[in-house]
Design a protein around this motif. Structure first.
Motif, PDB file in Angstrom:
ATOM      1  N   VAL A 107     -97.147  51.757  47.737  1.00 16.34           N
ATOM      2  CA  VAL A 107     -95.812  52.128  47.264  1.00 16.34           C
ATOM      3  C   VAL A 107     -95.071  50.907  46.728  1.00 16.34           C
ATOM      4  CG1 VAL A 107     -93.549  52.980  47.995  1.00 16.34           C
ATOM      5  CG2 VAL A 107     -95.623  54.146  48.754  1.00 16.34           C
ATOM      6  N   THR A 108     -95.164  49.790  47.448  1.00 18.27           N
ATOM      7  CA  THR A 108     -94.496  48.572  47.016  1.00 18.27           C
ATOM      8  C   THR A 108     -95.025  48.100  45.666  1.00 18.27           C
ATOM      9  OG1 THR A 108     -94.152  47.916  49.317  1.00 18.27           O
ATOM     10  CG2 THR A 108     -93.926  46.192  47.657  1.00 18.27           C
ATOM     11  N   GLN A 109     -96.339  48.194  45.474  1.00 16.27           N
ATOM     12  CA  GLN A 109     -96.925  47.804  44.202  1.00 16.27           C
ATOM     13  C   GLN A 109     -96.407  48.668  43.054  1.00 16.27           C
ATOM     14  OE1 GLN A 109     -99.087  45.255  43.272  1.00 16.27           O
ATOM     15  NE2 GLN A 109     -98.614  44.466  45.319  1.00 16.27           N
ATOM     16  N   LEU A 110     -96.364  49.971  43.263  1.00 11.09           N
ATOM     17  CA  LEU A 110     -95.888  50.874  42.211  1.00 11.09           C
ATOM     18  C   LEU A 110     -94.433  50.583  41.855  1.00 11.09           C
ATOM     19  CD1 LEU A 110     -97.461  54.292  43.269  1.00 11.09           C
ATOM     20  CD2 LEU A 110     -98.065  52.907  41.271  1.00 11.09           C
ATOM     21  N   LEU A 111     -93.606  50.356  42.874  1.00 14.46           N
ATOM     22  CA  LEU A 111     -92.195  50.104  42.627  1.00 14.46           C
ATOM     23  C   LEU A 111     -91.946  48.711  42.060  1.00 14.46           C
ATOM     24  CD1 LEU A 111     -90.687  51.835  45.780  1.00 14.46           C
ATOM     25  CD2 LEU A 111     -90.808  52.704  43.455  1.00 14.46           C
ATOM     26  N   SER A 112     -92.964  47.848  42.144  1.00 19.11           N
ATOM     27  CA  SER A 112     -92.866  46.511  41.537  1.00 19.11           C
ATOM     28  C   SER A 112     -93.336  46.523  40.084  1.00 19.11           C
ATOM     29  CB  SER A 112     -93.704  45.504  42.329  1.00 19.11           C
ATOM     30  OG  SER A 112     -93.228  45.384  43.644  1.00 19.11           O
ATOM     31  N   GLY A 113     -93.858  47.682  39.630  1.00 18.82           N
ATOM     32  CA  GLY A 113     -94.285  47.785  38.243  1.00 18.82           C
ATOM     33  C   GLY A 113     -95.779  47.840  38.023  1.00 18.82           C
ATOM     34  N   THR A 114     -96.575  47.778  39.098  1.00 20.09           N
ATOM     35  CA  THR A 114     -98.035  47.891  38.954  1.00 20.09           C
ATOM     36  C   THR A 114     -98.390  49.275  38.425  1.00 20.09           C
ATOM     37  OG1 THR A 114     -98.367  46.363  40.800  1.00 20.09           O
ATOM     38  CG2 THR A 114    -100.242  47.747  40.178  1.00 20.09           C
ATOM     39  N   THR A 115     -99.309  49.337  37.472  1.00 19.79           N
ATOM     40  CA  THR A 115     -99.712  50.627  36.917  1.00 19.79           C
ATOM     41  C   THR A 115    -100.579  51.391  37.909  1.00 19.79           C
ATOM     42  OG1 THR A 115    -101.746  49.803  35.896  1.00 19.79           O
ATOM     43  CG2 THR A 115     -99.711  49.633  34.604  1.00 19.79           C
ATOM     44  N   MET A 116    -100.622  52.692  37.753  1.00 24.25           N
ATOM     45  CA  MET A 116    -101.444  53.521  38.627  1.00 24.25           C
ATOM     46  C   MET A 116    -102.915  53.149  38.491  1.00 24.25           C
ATOM     47  SD  MET A 116    -100.982  55.948  40.899  1.00 24.25           S
ATOM     48  CE  MET A 116     -99.423  56.760  40.489  1.00 24.25           C
ATOM     49  N   GLN A 117    -103.327  52.788  37.277  1.00 21.72           N
ATOM     50  CA  GLN A 117    -104.728  52.409  37.052  1.00 21.72           C
ATOM     51  C   GLN A 117    -105.083  51.129  37.812  1.00 21.72           C
ATOM     52  OE1 GLN A 117    -102.552  53.317  34.696  1.00 21.72           O
ATOM     53  NE2 GLN A 117    -103.463  55.262  34.017  1.00 21.72           N
ATOM     54  N   ASP A 118    -104.196  50.139  37.755  1.00 19.01           N
ATOM     55  CA  ASP A 118    -104.452  48.881  38.463  1.00 19.01           C
ATOM     56  C   ASP A 118    -104.401  49.085  39.975  1.00 19.01           C
ATOM     57  OD1 ASP A 118    -104.817  47.476  36.150  1.00 19.01           O
ATOM     58  OD2 ASP A 118    -102.775  46.682  36.072  1.00 19.01           O
ATOM     59  N   LEU A 119    -103.463  49.912  40.435  1.00 19.95           N
ATOM     60  CA  LEU A 119    -103.379  50.183  41.866  1.00 19.95           C
ATOM     61  C   LEU A 119    -104.640  50.871  42.362  1.00 19.95           C
ATOM     62  CD1 LEU A 119    -101.795  50.264  44.533  1.00 19.95           C
ATOM     63  CD2 LEU A 119    -100.848  52.459  43.799  1.00 19.95           C
ATOM     64  N   SER A 120    -105.165  51.776  41.554  1.00 21.06           N
ATOM     65  CA  SER A 120    -106.394  52.482  41.927  1.00 21.06           C
ATOM     66  C   SER A 120    -107.542  51.496  42.144  1.00 21.06           C
ATOM     67  CB  SER A 120    -106.768  53.500  40.837  1.00 21.06           C
ATOM     68  OG  SER A 120    -107.888  54.263  41.225  1.00 21.06           O
ATOM     69  N   LYS A 121    -107.623  50.465  41.303  1.00 23.88           N
ATOM     70  CA  LYS A 121    -108.650  49.439  41.471  1.00 23.88           C
ATOM     71  C   LYS A 121    -108.406  48.618  42.728  1.00 23.88           C
ATOM     72  CE  LYS A 121    -109.453  48.990  36.480  1.00 23.88           C
ATOM     73  NZ  LYS A 121    -109.328  48.079  35.310  1.00 23.88           N
ATOM     74  N   MET A 122    -107.141  48.278  42.980  1.00 23.74           N
ATOM     75  CA  MET A 122    -106.814  47.514  44.188  1.00 23.74           C
ATOM     76  C   MET A 122    -107.206  48.255  45.453  1.00 23.74           C
ATOM     77  SD  MET A 122    -102.986  46.096  43.331  1.00 23.74           S
ATOM     78  CE  MET A 122    -102.634  45.039  41.934  1.00 23.74           C
ATOM     79  N   LEU A 123    -107.035  49.577  45.440  1.00 23.26           N
ATOM     80  CA  LEU A 123    -107.337  50.392  46.615  1.00 23.26           C
ATOM     81  C   LEU A 123    -108.796  50.827  46.661  1.00 23.26           C
ATOM     82  CD1 LEU A 123    -104.142  52.668  46.638  1.00 23.26           C
ATOM     83  CD2 LEU A 123    -104.585  50.625  48.009  1.00 23.26           C
ATOM     84  N   SER A 124    -109.576  50.422  45.655  1.00 27.44           N
ATOM     85  CA  SER A 124    -111.001  50.765  45.532  1.00 27.44           C
ATOM     86  C   SER A 124    -111.225  52.278  45.564  1.00 27.44           C
ATOM     87  CB  SER A 124    -111.839  50.075  46.616  1.00 27.44           C
ATOM     88  OG  SER A 124    -111.540  50.563  47.914  1.00 27.44           O
ATOM     89  N   HIS A 125    -110.328  53.018  44.920  1.00 25.21           N
ATOM     90  CA  HIS A 125    -110.521  54.458  44.781  1.00 25.21           C
ATOM     91  C   HIS A 125    -111.562  54.730  43.699  1.00 25.21           C
ATOM     92  CE1 HIS A 125    -106.326  55.632  46.572  1.00 25.21           C
ATOM     93  NE2 HIS A 125    -107.232  55.358  47.494  1.00 25.21           N
ATOM     94  N   LYS A 126    -112.339  55.768  43.882  1.00 25.10           N
ATOM     95  CA  LYS A 126    -113.361  56.111  42.902  1.00 25.10           C
ATOM     96  C   LYS A 126    -112.759  56.582  41.590  1.00 25.10           C
ATOM     97  CE  LYS A 126    -117.175  57.277  46.023  1.00 25.10           C
ATOM     98  NZ  LYS A 126    -118.143  58.333  46.440  1.00 25.10           N
ATOM     99  N   SER A 127    -111.591  57.193  41.676  1.00 25.26           N
ATOM    100  CA  SER A 127    -110.943  57.738  40.494  1.00 25.26           C
ATOM    101  C   SER A 127    -109.444  57.535  40.598  1.00 25.26           C
ATOM    102  CB  SER A 127    -111.253  59.234  40.348  1.00 25.26           C
ATOM    103  OG  SER A 127    -110.419  59.844  39.380  1.00 25.26           O
TER     104      SER A 127
END
Length: 206
Positions: A107-127
């Motif tokens: 949540v903090t990353q998203l509210l700081s401006g991180t894109t959903m695509q980049d966050l997905s990579k950070m969280l190692s989500h498959k999609s």
């Protein structure tokens, strides 16, 4: 902290080079490199030796299975609730669990401006669809709250809470001011606390 608890617990000392922690996640078997702040590195290096922990690891014996190691530490962390009184923003009681650290990071990353695509990579989500499923309500454009208001609920407070409670009891109080949140820490013999932590609305998290 963007790691799942199991990946953090099985961290080998040799996998940390400088501030980089390179690993293959237990869930999904994804290659991932995580940046670890200096104060976390210092806290890990300051951990005393334990008879049940292999010297090449910080928390793992090197023998137990991933699920049993994770379950044991989740039970330990659950005991923090004996010392805490955590509530949602509406005052509803809630229990602390380790995945809230990961949720708060996201949540903090998203509210700081991180894109959903980049966050997905950070969280190692498959999609990225998995990431959107749980965290899209927290994209600033899709909510009525200002990002500044929510950024005050930083994951660093959750990390400090866990670290300090492992040393001695503390009390965390929360008071509302006109311009936002104020958190204060007090060591005492009888400890209670209030700390807002993010959690998805329902379902298991990735």
């Amino acid at each position: 902290m963007d790691l799942r608890i199991g990946d953090a617990l099985m961290c080998a000392k040799s996998r940390i080079q400088g501030n980089n922690f390179s690993l293959t996640t237990q869930k999904g078997k994804s290659a991932l490199t995580v940046l670890i702040p200096d104060h976390v590195i210092a806290a890990l290096n300051a951990l005393p030796p334990r008879a049940d922990v292999h010297p090449d690891y910080f928390f793992w014996s090197g023998n137990s299975k991933h699920k049993s190691l994770t379950g044991r530490w989740q039970r330990k962390l659950e005991r923090l609730n004996d010392h805490l009184s955590i509530t949602k923003d509406d005052g509803t009681p809630m229990k602390f669990h380790s995945h809230q650290l990961r949720d708060t990071f996201a949540v903090t990353q998203l509210l700081s401006g991180t894109t959903m695509q980049d966050l997905s990579k950070m969280l190692s989500h498959k999609s990225v669809k998995i990431t959107e499923r749980y965290y899209s309500p927290w994209v600033p454009e899709r909510q009525g709250h200002s990002s500044g208001e929510w950024l005050r609920h930083s994951s660093r407070w959750a990390f400090r809470l866990v670290c300090r409670l492992s040393i001695r009891p503390i009390k965390i109080t929360k008071s509302t001011r006109t311009n936002g949140w104020q958190l204060s820490l007090h060591r005492q013999k009888t400890n209670t606390g209030r700390l807002p932590l993010h959690r998805p609305h329902r379902g298991s998290r990735g």
